[in-house]
Structures are given as C-alpha cells and as structure tokens.
Design an enzyme around this catalytic site. Structure first.
Site, PDB file in Angstrom:
ATOM      1  N   ALA A  63       0.873  -1.175   0.000  1.00  0.00           N
ATOM      2  CA  ALA A  63       0.000   0.000   0.000  1.00  0.00           C
ATOM      3  C   ALA A  63       0.910   1.225   0.000  1.00  0.00           C
ATOM      4  O   ALA A  63       2.064   1.143   0.430  1.00  0.00           O
ATOM      5  CB  ALA A  63      -0.875  -0.019   1.238  1.00  0.00           C
ATOM      6  N   GLY A 108       0.718  -5.124   1.074  1.00  0.00           N
ATOM      7  CA  GLY A 108      -0.466  -5.298   0.226  1.00  0.00           C
ATOM      8  C   GLY A 108      -0.148  -6.020  -1.078  1.00  0.00           C
ATOM      9  O   GLY A 108      -1.033  -6.620  -1.691  1.00  0.00           O
ATOM     10  N   GLU A 111      -0.209  -9.598  -0.249  1.00  0.00           N
ATOM     11  CA  GLU A 111      -1.630  -9.942  -0.054  1.00  0.00           C
ATOM     12  C   GLU A 111      -2.365 -10.054  -1.392  1.00  0.00           C
ATOM     13  O   GLU A 111      -3.223 -10.909  -1.569  1.00  0.00           O
ATOM     14  CB  GLU A 111      -2.300  -8.880   0.812  1.00  0.00           C
ATOM     15  CG  GLU A 111      -1.786  -8.890   2.238  1.00  0.00           C
ATOM     16  CD  GLU A 111      -2.401  -7.782   3.065  1.00  0.00           C
ATOM     17  OE1 GLU A 111      -2.076  -6.606   2.822  1.00  0.00           O
ATOM     18  OE2 GLU A 111      -3.221  -8.079   3.944  1.00  0.00           O
ATOM     19  N   GLU A 131       4.248  -4.867   7.693  1.00  0.00           N
ATOM     20  CA  GLU A 131       3.375  -3.855   8.301  1.00  0.00           C
ATOM     21  C   GLU A 131       3.717  -3.530   9.754  1.00  0.00           C
ATOM     22  O   GLU A 131       3.601  -2.390  10.185  1.00  0.00           O
ATOM     23  CB  GLU A 131       1.899  -4.306   8.213  1.00  0.00           C
ATOM     24  CG  GLU A 131       1.296  -4.215   6.818  1.00  0.00           C
ATOM     25  CD  GLU A 131       1.586  -5.423   5.944  1.00  0.00           C
ATOM     26  OE1 GLU A 131       2.397  -6.287   6.355  1.00  0.00           O
ATOM     27  OE2 GLU A 131       1.012  -5.506   4.845  1.00  0.00           O
TER      28      GLU A 131
HETATM   29  N1  DAK Z   1       4.599   3.251  -0.882  1.00  0.00           N
HETATM   30  C1  DAK Z   1       4.973   4.406  -1.456  1.00  0.00           C
HETATM   31  N2  DAK Z   1       6.088   4.562  -2.170  1.00  0.00           N
HETATM   32  C2  DAK Z   1       6.891   3.489  -2.303  1.00  0.00           C
HETATM   33  C3  DAK Z   1       6.578   2.237  -1.724  1.00  0.00           C
HETATM   34  C4  DAK Z   1       5.358   2.148  -0.990  1.00  0.00           C
HETATM   35  N3  DAK Z   1       4.941   1.001  -0.439  1.00  0.00           N
HETATM   36  N4  DAK Z   1       7.574   1.379  -2.034  1.00  0.00           N
HETATM   37  C5  DAK Z   1       8.453   2.069  -2.768  1.00  0.00           C
HETATM   38  N5  DAK Z   1       8.043   3.323  -2.935  1.00  0.00           N
HETATM   39  C6  DAK Z   1       8.706   4.396  -3.680  1.00  0.00           C
HETATM   40  C7  DAK Z   1       9.901   4.964  -2.915  1.00  0.00           C
HETATM   41  O1  DAK Z   1       9.465   5.922  -1.971  1.00  0.00           O
HETATM   42  C8  DAK Z   1      10.685   5.576  -4.060  1.00  0.00           C
HETATM   43  O2  DAK Z   1      10.044   6.761  -4.439  1.00  0.00           O
HETATM   44  P1  DAK Z   1      10.887   8.077  -4.896  1.00  0.00           P
HETATM   45  O3  DAK Z   1      11.703   8.448  -3.703  1.00  0.00           O
HETATM   46  O4  DAK Z   1      11.728   7.606  -6.069  1.00  0.00           O
HETATM   47  O5  DAK Z   1       9.850   9.089  -5.264  1.00  0.00           O
HETATM   48  C9  DAK Z   1      10.475   4.565  -5.194  1.00  0.00           C
HETATM   49  O6  DAK Z   1       9.282   3.860  -4.870  1.00  0.00           O
HETATM   50  C10 DAK Z   1      11.606   3.559  -5.340  1.00  0.00           C
HETATM   51  O7  DAK Z   1      11.818   2.976  -4.067  1.00  0.00           O
HETATM   52  P2  DAK Z   1      13.265   2.918  -3.387  1.00  0.00           P
HETATM   53  O8  DAK Z   1      14.102   4.070  -3.814  1.00  0.00           O
HETATM   54  O9  DAK Z   1      13.032   2.711  -1.929  1.00  0.00           O
HETATM   55  O10 DAK Z   1      13.833   1.584  -4.071  1.00  0.00           O
HETATM   56  P3  DAK Z   1      14.798   0.504  -3.425  1.00  0.00           P
HETATM   57  O11 DAK Z   1      15.093  -0.460  -4.525  1.00  0.00           O
HETATM   58  O12 DAK Z   1      15.930   1.121  -2.712  1.00  0.00           O
HETATM   59  O13 DAK Z   1      13.908  -0.231  -2.312  1.00  0.00           O
HETATM   60  C11 DAK Z   1      11.922  -1.341  -1.457  1.00  0.00           C
HETATM   61  C12 DAK Z   1      12.777  -0.939  -2.698  1.00  0.00           C
HETATM   62  C13 DAK Z   1      10.650  -1.975  -1.978  1.00  0.00           C
HETATM   63  C14 DAK Z   1      12.697  -2.364  -0.610  1.00  0.00           C
HETATM   64  C15 DAK Z   1      11.645  -0.080  -0.605  1.00  0.00           C
HETATM   65  O14 DAK Z   1      11.109   0.931  -1.454  1.00  0.00           O
HETATM   66  C16 DAK Z   1      10.651  -0.327   0.491  1.00  0.00           C
HETATM   67  O15 DAK Z   1      11.018  -0.834   1.560  1.00  0.00           O
HETATM   68  N6  DAK Z   1       9.397   0.069   0.234  1.00  0.00           N
HETATM   69  C17 DAK Z   1       8.348  -0.064   1.235  1.00  0.00           C
HETATM   70  C18 DAK Z   1       7.839  -1.460   1.259  1.00  0.00           C
HETATM   71  C19 DAK Z   1       6.776  -1.651   2.321  1.00  0.00           C
HETATM   72  O16 DAK Z   1       7.038  -1.429   3.532  1.00  0.00           O
HETATM   73  N7  DAK Z   1       5.603  -2.076   1.893  1.00  0.00           N
HETATM   74  C20 DAK Z   1       4.507  -2.317   2.772  1.00  0.00           C
HETATM   75  C21 DAK Z   1       3.664  -1.081   2.865  1.00  0.00           C
HETATM   76  S1  DAK Z   1       2.405  -1.294   4.069  1.00  0.00           S
HETATM   77  C22 DAK Z   1      -5.000  -2.578   4.730  1.00  0.00           C
HETATM   78  C23 DAK Z   1      -4.662  -2.812   3.467  1.00  0.00           C
HETATM   79  C24 DAK Z   1      -3.358  -2.922   3.109  1.00  0.00           C
HETATM   80  C25 DAK Z   1      -2.381  -2.763   3.988  1.00  0.00           C
HETATM   81  C26 DAK Z   1      -2.718  -2.540   5.276  1.00  0.00           C
HETATM   82  C27 DAK Z   1      -4.032  -2.463   5.648  1.00  0.00           C
HETATM   83  N8  DAK Z   1      -6.384  -2.469   5.082  1.00  0.00           N
HETATM   84  C28 DAK Z   1      -7.318  -2.539   4.000  1.00  0.00           C
HETATM   85  C29 DAK Z   1      -6.862  -2.463   6.399  1.00  0.00           C
HETATM   86  C30 DAK Z   1      -1.048  -2.849   3.521  1.00  0.00           C
HETATM   87  C31 DAK Z   1      -0.056  -2.166   4.002  1.00  0.00           C
HETATM   88  C32 DAK Z   1       1.193  -2.138   3.284  1.00  0.00           C
HETATM   89  O17 DAK Z   1       1.344  -2.650   2.206  1.00  0.00           O
END
Ligand code: DAK
Length: 257
Positions: A63, A108, A111, A131
């Site tokens: 997400a 997400g 998921e 998360e």
């Molecule tokens: N959201 C927003 N932007 C993201 C992103 C994300 N999840 N993942 C990557 N990006 C963006 C980065 O901010 C960066 O943007 P710019 O700075 O270039 O503008 C660009 O994508 C490239 O990312 P990186 O520069 O970080 O690239 P790397 O190769 O160094 O790293 C990475 C890739 C995937 C390891 C890293 O970006 C990362 O850790 N991203 C976050 C991953 C994460 O934590 N995902 C889980 C998010 S929480 C619910 C429904 C759903 C959910 C919860 C509740 N309900 C319906 C109740 C779900 C929650 C989640 O998914």
C-alpha cells in the site's frame, strides 16, 4: 486508465499494475482502477486472469506509504473498505487467477498475490508482510490467507518479524507454486493460463467455489479492517511511516551528491 492495463489474448486476460515510479504501490487511485477493471471483465470471453506488475523490479511494493502516512482513522477506514471490496471482488471472480510475481511483493503486494488462486514467482521475487514495522497490520486478508497457505506458526513468525523471504523460501513453505528465471516468468504464466483457460468454465467455477468455501469463507469480515483503522490512532504508526519517507528522501539526496 492511468495505472491499469488489461490485455486479452485468446481466453486469457493479463492485468498489469503500472505505477513504476512508486514500485507499483497501491494508492486510492490504483485500487479504484483495479476495481473498475475487474468489473469490466467479460467472462464469456476471459476464462483465466493473470495479474502482474509493470517492469521487473516489483510486482507491488505494498500500500502507498506516502499516502497512508497522514490518514485519519476515518481515511484509514475508507481505504480499508475500498481495498477490501477490491480484494473480495478478485477473490470471488468466477475464473482462475494467477499472480505472476517478479521482484518485490511486499505488504499489500504479497496480499494481492495471495488473493489470486495461483502464485508463480521469478527467482528475483521477494515476499514480506512488513506492516508491523510501520505500526499497522496487514489489512487485505493477509493475516488470514497467509495462515491458510503456509500454516499458522509460520504465518505468525512472518507477520511478527516482517522478515523478507526469497522466492525459493516462498516455494519451500508453500507460498508460491513455482519459481522461474526472471526472463521467462511472464511467458510461463501465460502458458499456464492458456492451458487452464481451455477447461470448462462451469467446472472451474465450481472447483474454485468449493475450495474457497472451505478454506477462505471467513475472510469477508470486518475484523482486519477495524483493527487496521485503529492503528491510525497511534503515534507509532505516524512515526514509523514518517521514518520510511525520511529514509527515502535521505537516500535520494545521498545519491545526488
Ligand atoms: N509506498 C509508497 N512509495 C513506495 C513504496 C510504498 N509502499 N515502495 C516504494 N516506494 C517508492 C519509494 O518511496 C521511491 O520513491 P521516490 O523516492 O523515487 O519518489 C520509489 O518507490 C523507489 O523505491 P526505493 O528508492 O526505496 O527503491 P529501493 O530499490 O531502494 O527499495 C523497497 C525498494 C521496496 C525495498 C523499498 O522501497 C521499500 O522498503 N518500500 C516499502 C515497502 C513496504 O514497507 N511495503 C509495505 C507497505 S504497508 C489494509 C490494506 C493494506 C495494507 C494494510 C491495511 N487495510 C485494508 C486495512 C497494507 C499495508 C502495506 O502494504
């Protein structure tokens, strides 16, 4: 559509999520387009659906953290309702679905792959439910589907630690069905889909219903959604998401120097 592409070859549809500048992260806009695209499917024509991310770096990185960061409890709830409607829609499609996972499938994204019937992964695929580290919980059925797919003990470990796992570990624990070299993952998904699509639509619908009714019938509850929304009352959530954004900005600035 800005972020979703639907291509149809024979009786196989391929839906691509294309928001590569954010590694295909799911924001409100992507979820709305995903929902509309699923509504538009013509099941007289499409008999199997592949879901993939654009490019090879990510299936879906989760997400959208930047969007979620400042959600109020109400916005968290709205996001949750929209997301759950889309995932329920996907889960209940009357045709088999295959997630072709190349690169990151986080939060997400993991998921989304689990809401498909079959998961094929590239060797470069990385799965995780991170998360906890963001002060929230998975909210698209992750807590429940992961436990069904890999067992309760393993699911809890992966949910509590947020540990990233490789494609080969995902295969070992039953999270994915098969692993292919990156260069052929989409080709292999297409081959499997074309083979499946030849079957009787009625029989396949019945099989899917029978399996889902047994293993995933309790999913359509508001349990996760309400628990997810409650996380947005906490300081931990705000601080953890802010830290992610700051890390990304700091990394960019370092790269510029
Ligand atoms: N959201 C927003 N932007 C993201 C992103 C994300 N999840 N993942 C990557 N990006 C963006 C980065 O901010 C960066 O943007 P710019 O700075 O270039 O503008 C660009 O994508 C490239 O990312 P990186 O520069 O970080 O690239 P790397 O190769 O160094 O790293 C990475 C890739 C995937 C390891 C890293 O970006 C990362 O850790 N991203 C976050 C991953 C994460 O934590 N995902 C889980 C998010 S929480 C619910 C429904 C759903 C959910 C919860 C509740 N309900 C319906 C109740 C779900 C929650 C989640 O998914």
């Amino acid at each position: 559509m800005k972020h979703i592409l639907l291509e149809i070859k024979g009786a196989v549809g391929t839906l691509t999520i294309d928001r590569q500048d954010a590694l295909n992260a799911l924001n409100f806009e992507v979820l709305k387009e995903l929902s509309e695209t699923l509504d538009s499917l013509d099941f007289n024509r499409v008999n199997c659906l592949i879901i993939r991310g654009a490019g090879t770096r990510a299936f879906v990185s989760g997400a959208d953290i930047a969007e979620m960061k400042n959600f109020s409890v109400e916005e968290g709830h709205n996001f949750s309702v929209l997301g759950n409607n889309v995932f329920t829609k996907l889960d209940s499609l009357p045709i088999p679905t295959i997630a072709a996972v190349c690169g990151y499938a986080l939060g997400g994204g993991c998921e989304l792959s689990m809401a498909c019937d079959i998961r094929l992964a590239s060797e470069s695929a990385v799965f995780s439910q991170p998360e906890m580290g963001l002060g929230i919980i998975p909210g698209f059925g992750g807590t429940q589907r992961l436990a069904v797919l890999v067992g309760v003990g393993r699911a809890k470990e992966l949910l509590y630690t947020g540990r990233r796992i490789s494609a080969s570990e995902a295969l070992n624990i039953g999270l994915v069905n098969a692993v292919y070299p990156t260069e052929i993952i989409f080709e292999e998904a297409e081959k499997m889909a074309q083979r499946i699509a030849k079957n009787s639509p009625t029989a396949m619908r019945a099989v899917k219903k029978a399996v889902n009714k047994t293993y995933f019938s309790d999913l359509h509850t508001n349990v996760e959604a309400n628990l997810f929304a409650s996380c947005f009352e906490t300081e931990e959530q705000r601080a953890a998401m802010e830290a992610f954004i700051e890390r990304t900005i700091a990394k960019k600035e370092k790269e510029k120097k």
